[in-house]
Design an enzyme around this catalytic site. Structure first.
Site, PDB file in Angstrom:
ATOM      1  N   PRO A   1      -1.650  18.345  -1.899  1.00  0.00           N
ATOM      2  CG  PRO A   1      -1.482  17.774   0.285  1.00  0.00           C
ATOM      3  CD  PRO A   1      -1.933  17.536  -1.171  1.00  0.00           C
TER       4      PRO A   1
ATOM      5  N   GLY B   1       3.101  14.547  -4.213  1.00  0.00           N
ATOM      6  CA  GLY B   1       3.527  13.088  -3.758  1.00  0.00           C
ATOM      7  C   GLY B   1       2.124  12.618  -3.009  1.00  0.00           C
TER       8      GLY B   1
ATOM      9  CD  GLU C   1      12.324  11.239  24.773  1.00  0.00           C
ATOM     10  OE1 GLU C   1      11.088  11.255  24.206  1.00  0.00           O
ATOM     11  OE2 GLU C   1      13.354  12.829  24.165  1.00  0.00           O
TER      12      GLU C   1
HETATM   13  P1  ADP Z   1       1.927  14.634  -7.693  1.00  0.00           P
HETATM   14  O1  ADP Z   1       1.626  14.199  -8.967  1.00  0.00           O
HETATM   15  O2  ADP Z   1       0.306  14.604  -6.812  1.00  0.00           O
HETATM   16  O3  ADP Z   1       3.250  14.969  -7.056  1.00  0.00           O
HETATM   17  P2  ADP Z   1       2.464  12.241  -8.486  1.00  0.00           P
HETATM   18  O4  ADP Z   1       1.539  11.543  -9.140  1.00  0.00           O
HETATM   19  O5  ADP Z   1       3.575  12.519  -9.442  1.00  0.00           O
HETATM   20  O6  ADP Z   1       2.716  12.586  -7.066  1.00  0.00           O
HETATM   21  O7  ADP Z   1       3.684  10.427  -6.739  1.00  0.00           O
HETATM   22  C1  ADP Z   1       4.631   9.902  -7.386  1.00  0.00           C
HETATM   23  C2  ADP Z   1       4.455   8.550  -7.082  1.00  0.00           C
HETATM   24  O8  ADP Z   1       4.158   8.504  -5.891  1.00  0.00           O
HETATM   25  C3  ADP Z   1       3.842   7.493  -8.601  1.00  0.00           C
HETATM   26  O9  ADP Z   1       4.621   7.881  -9.462  1.00  0.00           O
HETATM   27  C4  ADP Z   1       3.197   6.473  -7.639  1.00  0.00           C
HETATM   28  O10 ADP Z   1       4.250   5.552  -7.500  1.00  0.00           O
HETATM   29  C5  ADP Z   1       3.101   7.104  -6.101  1.00  0.00           C
HETATM   30  N1  ADP Z   1       2.590   7.907  -5.481  1.00  0.00           N
HETATM   31  C6  ADP Z   1       1.591   8.113  -5.379  1.00  0.00           C
HETATM   32  N2  ADP Z   1      -0.009   8.567  -4.815  1.00  0.00           N
HETATM   33  C7  ADP Z   1      -0.443   7.272  -4.229  1.00  0.00           C
HETATM   34  C8  ADP Z   1      -1.617   6.025  -4.987  1.00  0.00           C
HETATM   35  N3  ADP Z   1      -2.760   7.102  -4.061  1.00  0.00           N
HETATM   36  N4  ADP Z   1      -1.533   5.768  -4.924  1.00  0.00           N
HETATM   37  C9  ADP Z   1      -0.691   5.105  -5.937  1.00  0.00           C
HETATM   38  N5  ADP Z   1       0.621   5.066  -5.422  1.00  0.00           N
HETATM   39  C10 ADP Z   1       0.789   6.096  -5.516  1.00  0.00           C
HETATM   40 ZN    ZN Z   2      10.470  16.697  25.191  1.00  0.00          ZN
END
Ligand code: ADP
Ligand code: ZN
Length: 638
Positions: free
Chosen positions: A214, A216, A437
């Protein structure tokens, strides 16, 4: 593509990237140069006048000539300057007067003509500057067009400028929480560093690796870390940028990309969003798309064409939709290795938080575990964002370090949208929400197998939710037992049940709860074989989520009717049980309501305290379970 660090590796990267800047500096130098010429040339300044400068009328000037009180005359377009024999400088407006020159000559007065705007500055302003401005605009447009079109259509530079090449400083230490994926790519570092070690044995170095996961989750980061660890250049491009405007551009970009990489091999080529070009050729209603197909073919032929033995270039591609990729891409010798980069688990999240906390000043007594528990389902990029948001919050409150409260606030913002204290909730609504709630919270605590409460709030968040109860289920649960599913149903129904018991009227606020409860029971019947109606027969197959989680229904109308009946009966059975529980615990609900009215938000521990006190007071046998300190997660409920 990573915008943050696209420093070109070569030394003149600065100039390559800043043609406008260079142009600006250049033209400023030119202007200054011409300026200094201009001033030394201004004849008006050469007139030595020790005396005063006097402006006189033209007729007076003519008179002075005749009286021989003028020694020298300088005529320009608009003015005439004259040195007087008395040492003063006389200035007069020039008028059209054909007799001027004959008069000067007949009086033997030295005269010369000059232009106010001397030749060089004339040149500068009327010709050089416009040309430069035009040139600058042209360069600017050209570079912008290139960015969107690829090859240097305007003939300036080449598409290579679009290819980001860098030597990342990132290491595997910067990538946290994705240990399996890391292990799988570690060996690539070794291939890149010591290719001979493998080639001597006759081993084929892999050409392509597909990172699947996914957004990020750190796919780009991982690819950069491979380059960083191996100390090789990292070329990156987003596949969606291959196919922007013109047919043929994509293919030429791919060619350029590989050309540059081969020159600097060993190297890593990273292609983000490969699905943009790698879509299966027979998918989609319109059939193939020329541009995409050409680009894909170019990519395939580049990958087939380069000889990994001579110039180790390893292509790492990323996608979150591997299932739509063309089979041709996945064939041996191409992207034949797939590495899953999944969302981090509890431990992974803590590791990621630690990585990003290095960048901010953070209080010594933050409880990372709590943050880890509240962030189930979030990816690395979200976690990074939370740390940053927390730092901003702390800054806004002029704190010296980031504290736990800031982190929690940041988490809540990212999970549930901005806290909207300003949203007006009228008294009646607030009363309903509070009971609703409290009902959820009570059932969550006293039902065996239910996820425990971490927080109850009646502060409206985002647009939809007027209140919410955050639950804390155990982490890494891939399986649920029947009683746990039913417990979840009970908790969902409790909001509406509480409205019925305490408000004596039901509202529309529970529709989402009811929908989810219905879905759970339906799934128990039709997918998990948990009812007598269908027995072990599976009525609905869940196609993989990649296709949008469609379900395929396969059963008779008769069965459908029975299923509906079962779901309806089961729901009302559970609902009645929940009503009973709520009535038994009505005192606890009232206490919770009071607390929520006062504080708007109460913690899970407080909820349990209230329930325990009530149980003791009314001699009930405690139904609270002790297992409330498992790993936790936040789940939003309306
Ligand atoms: P993707 O390429 O999977 O969409 P990215 O590598 O661009 O995700 O992630 C964006 C930012 O989020 C990275 O530059 C980093 O700062 C942070 N990040 C994402 N995953 C990790 C991870 N496993 N460990 C540390 N930082 C992460
Ligand atoms: Zn509810």
């Amino acid at each position: 593509m990573n915008k943050k660090e696209n420093n070109n590796g070569d030394n003149n990267g600065f100039f390559n990237k800043n043609p406008i800047l260079i142009f600006a500096i250049f033209s400023i130098v030119i202007v200054l140069l011409f300026r200094s010429f201009g001033s030394s040339d201004g004849i008006g300044q050469n007139l030595t006048n020790n005396g005063a400068t006097k402006t006189i009328a033209y007729s007076d000037f003519k008179e002075m000539i005749k009286q021989k009180r003028i020694t020298q005359v300088y005529i320009s377009d608009a003015t005439i300057k004259a040195s007087g024999s008395d040492g003063n400088l006389y200035v007069t407006k020039r008028v059209s007067d054909p007799t001027l020159v004959p008069t000067l000559e007949s009086n033997n007065i030295v005269y010369s003509a000059y232009s106010d705007t001397n030749f060089l500055s004339d040149l500068l302003f009327s010709w050089v500057l416009p040309v430069f401005i035009f040139f600058g605009i042209w360069m600017f447009l050209a570079s912008r067009m290139q960015r969107s079109m690829g090859s240097g259509i305007l003939g300036i530079g080449s598409a290579k400028k679009l290819i980001n090449s860098e030597k990342p400083k990132v290491t595997f230490n910067d990538v946290a929480g994705v240990e399996e994926a890391k292990e799988e790519v570690v060996e690539i570092v070794d291939y890149l560093k010591n290719p001979d070690k493998y080639l001597r044995l006759g081993a084929k170095i892999p050409k392509g690796i597909l990172l699947v996961g996914p957004p990020g989750t750190g796919k780009t980061l991982l690819a950069r870390a491979v380059a960083g660890e191996a100390d090789v250049p990292f070329f990156s491009m987003s596949a969606s940028s291959f196919i922007e405007m013109f047919v043929g551009v994509g293919a030429s970009r791919v060619r350029d990309l590989f050309e540059s990489a081969k020159k600097e091999s060993p190297a890593i080529v990273f292609i983000d969003e490969i699905d943009a070009i790698g879509k299966s050729r027979n998918s989609g209603p319109m059939g193939g798309n020329d541009e995409r197909e050409q680009t894909l073919n170019q990519l395939l032929s580049e990958m087939d064409g380069f000889d990994a033995d001579k110039s180790p270039v390893i292509v790492i591609a990323a996608t979150n939709r591997p299932e739509i990729l063309d089979a041709a891409l996945l064939r041996p010798g191409r992207f034949d290795r797939q590495v899953l980069v999944d969302k981090p688990d509890f431990k992974g999240r803590i590791e990621i938080l630690k990585v990003h906390m290095k960048d901010v000043k953070i209080s010594d007594n933050v409880d990372l575990e709590e943050i880890g528990r509240l962030t189930t389902g979030l990816a690395g990029a979200d976690l990074q964002n939370i740390i940053n948001e927390a730092a901003l919050l702390a800054g806004r409150n002029s704190k010296k370090v980031v504290e736990q409260a800031d982190l929690i606030e940041a988490v809540e913002r990212s999970i549930a949208g901005l806290e909207k204290k300003s949203r007006r909730v009228n008294k009646k609504e607030k009363r309903i929400v509070t009971y609703h709630e409290s009902g959820h919270a009570l059932l969550a605590e006293v039902t065996k197998g239910a996820k425990k409460v971490s927080k109850v709030s009646v502060v409206p968040r985002g647009l939809a939710a007027l209140g919410y109860t955050l639950n804390t289920p155990e982490e890494n649960k891939f399986m649920m037992q029947k009683h746990e599913l039913l417990a979840e149903v009970d908790v969902l129904l409790a909001g509406r049940a509480a409205e019925e018991v305490f408000i004596k009227e039901i509202s529309t606020g529970a529709s989402n709860d009811l929908e989810r409860a219905t879905d759970i029971i339906k799934a128990m019947v039709s997918m998990y074989g948990m009812s007598d109606v269908a027995g072990l027969m599976v009525l609905e197959k869940q196609r993989n989520n990649f296709l949008g989680g469609q379900t395929i229904k396969d059963y008779s109308d008769n069965m459908a009717q029975k299923v509906d009946e079962f779901v309806k009966n089961m729901l009302s059975e559970r609902y009645n049980a929940v009503l009973d529980t709520l009535k038994t615990y009505s005192g606890a609900i009232e206490d919770m309501v009071v607390a929520l009215y006062e504080e708007e938000t109460i913690e899970g521990a407080r909820v349990r305290e209230i329930i325990r006190a009530y149980e003791e007071r009314s001699g009930l046998e405690s139904r609270l379970s002790d297992e409330s300190d498992d790993e936790k997660k936040g789940v939003k409920e309306a």
